[in-house]
Design an enzyme around this catalytic site. Structure first.
Site, mmCIF file in Angstrom:
data_model
loop_
_atom_site.group_PDB
_atom_site.id
_atom_site.type_symbol
_atom_site.label_atom_id
_atom_site.label_comp_id
_atom_site.label_asym_id
_atom_site.label_seq_id
_atom_site.Cartn_x
_atom_site.Cartn_y
_atom_site.Cartn_z
ATOM 1 N N LYS A 204 0.833 -1.204 0.000
ATOM 2 C CA LYS A 204 0.000 0.000 0.000
ATOM 3 C C LYS A 204 0.873 1.261 0.000
ATOM 4 C CE LYS A 204 -2.957 3.094 0.491
ATOM 5 N NZ LYS A 204 -4.228 3.442 -0.077
ATOM 6 N N CYS A 258 -3.467 10.963 1.559
ATOM 7 C CA CYS A 258 -2.806 9.695 1.254
ATOM 8 C C CYS A 258 -1.407 9.928 0.714
ATOM 9 C CB CYS A 258 -3.643 8.932 0.241
ATOM 10 S SG CYS A 258 -5.373 8.880 0.706
#
Ligand code: SAJ
Length: 417
Positions: A204, A258
């Protein structure tokens, strides 16, 4: 069908909860934010995301989805989708993951599953969560299945991506991974790949880091192009005709919760994350770079008015978290200048929705975010309301010919010609 508790009903948790509920699971969205829980129980949402309100409304009305400010004890599955912000010193703030994990402990029963969806530094499941979960007296991996399954959804197309993206499931053992895979199969049509929890965490982070480093490369190209008399956008377009090249796009910086944060989790954990750190610093330098450009265009700050078109971190959403434009706005507001922010998606962040009222009396209009509302600006009308004549486009979004046809000057970030 399972009973599921989704802890954290924000940008990731809420769509995930609604999606599971729409597939027949009984879902409770647990959050300490009473406003979000109250809204959920009324079938409403407090964020902007296409299609989400309809799905939430439908699933709440069907009785499959509800909100609670307390962690329910009778669920089969606990999904943690809380924020993982960064501290001032760029280390991960794991407070919310820690407290979410702690809130699950008294609820745990044999056969339960705990899933971390929040993007977290490598080893979070192994080193932070497991010791907490073990306080339940149950054996993790045997009595309780534990895994990390990072969310990978793109704000603006969350529901589509939740359904179609492939998913990584990193279990603390194979049994955990298999159990979690079965659960996600009910909402995810993409491939579900099994691995370890720590590998999943690393995947991720590397996905978002890949994008961040590539954007940094594009921003560096923009700066070099201005220095060397080249148009970066033309370089990108021509270079990307090479079958193995995919240059990204420059802009006033990288925002959102993010990409602008996650690479720091690797910098924190590894002394080898050198390129990654440099990429972050390059992207973080962009608001200041655009600020300097504005100063040069204006010939210094002497009480002029400047209009910023768009303040959100990316187009067609209302999210201003980590927005580089908010940083740019803050820098400009410290100067002897009047700053007017225009954003039809962010009127609650103190912005004017209409381009022409926002540009009244402005010497310079800066296109910061390529919202679709800015695609058909009438530049003749804009010229009439402005006091100056310059448009600075930081996204290569505005049609230069239309601007010039209206008698305005067009400038483009990254164009040194
Ligand atoms: N940006 C550029 N140049 C580009 C592309 C983006 O300057 O060429 C900027 C945008 O303007 C924005 C920022 O980058 O400020 C990030 O936007 P984004 O659309 O690239 O990504 P996010 O942050 O909305 O979502 C990302 C996605 N990750 C990847 O594409 C690898 C999404 O799939 C993740 O689920 C999400 O992060 C997340 O939650 O981690």
């Amino acid at each position: 069908m399972k009973s599921i508790c989704v802890i954290g009903i924000g940008y990731v948790g809420l769509p995930t909860a609604a999606m599971f509920a729409s597939k027949g699971h009984r879902v409770v969205g647990f959050d300490l934010n009473k406003e979000a829980v109250d809204a959920l129980n009324k079938g409403k949402i407090i964020i902007e995301e296409p299609g989400l309100e309809d799905l939430v409304k439908k699933t709440v009305e069907s009785g499959m989805l509800s909100g609670s400010t307390e962690c329910p004890e009778d669920c089969d599955v606990y999904i943690i989708a809380v924020p993982t912000p960064i501290n001032e010193d760029k280390t991960a703030d794991m407070r919310y993951v820690r407290s979410a994990t702690e809130s699950v402990v008294p609820c745990l029963r044999p056969g339960n599953t705990v899933i971390l969806e929040s993007t977290s530094p490598p080893r979070t499941v192994e080193d932070l969560m497991l010791p907490i979960l073990e306080k339940s007296g149950l054996k993790m991996g045997e009595d309780v299945y534990v895994a990390h399954s990072p969310e990978r959804i793109l704000p603006g197309q969350v529901l589509y991506e939740l359904r179609t993206n492939s998913r990584i499931v990193g279990g603390i053992n194979e049994k955990s991974a298999m159990e979690v895979k079965k659960l996600y199969e009910s909402i995810c049509e993409g491939e579900i790949c099994l691995t370890t929890a720590t590998t999943a965490e690393m995947c991720k982070l590397m996905e978002n880091t890949f994008r961040d480093v590539n954007i940094a490369l594009a921003n560096e190209l923009a700066k070099m192009s201005e220095e060397l008399g080249v148009n970066a956008w033309e370089v990108i377009s021509l270079s990307n005709k090479h079958p193995r090249v995919n240059l990204h796009f420059p802009g006033p910086g990288v925002g959102g919760h993010c990409i602008a944060l996650d690479p720091w989790f690797l910098v924190e954990k590894s002394k080898n994350a050198l390129l990654i750190k440099q990429g972050r610093l390059i992207n973080d330098s962009m608001p200041e770079y655009v600020f300097d450009k504005i100063k040069t265009i204006l010939g210094g700050f002497n009480g002029q008015r400047v209009t910023l078109l768009g303040v959100t971190y990316k187009p067609d959403i209302d999210d201003v978290r980590e927005s580089p434009i908010m940083k740019l706005r803050g820098l400009l507001e410290k100067e002897n200048i009047e700053v007017c922010a225009c954003d039809p998606h962010a009127e609650k962040a103190g912005c004017i929705g209409d381009v022409y009222s926002a540009s009244k009396g402005s010497s310079l209009v800066v296109l910061c975010v390529n919202h679709k509302e800015f695609a058909d600006i009438d530049f003749n009308k804009l010229k009439e309301v402005m006091s100056g004549d310059t448009i600075l486009d930081t996204r290569n979004f505005i049609d230069k010919e239309k601007v010039e046809a209206a008698g305005l000057k067009y400038m483009l970030l990254g164009n040194g010609r």
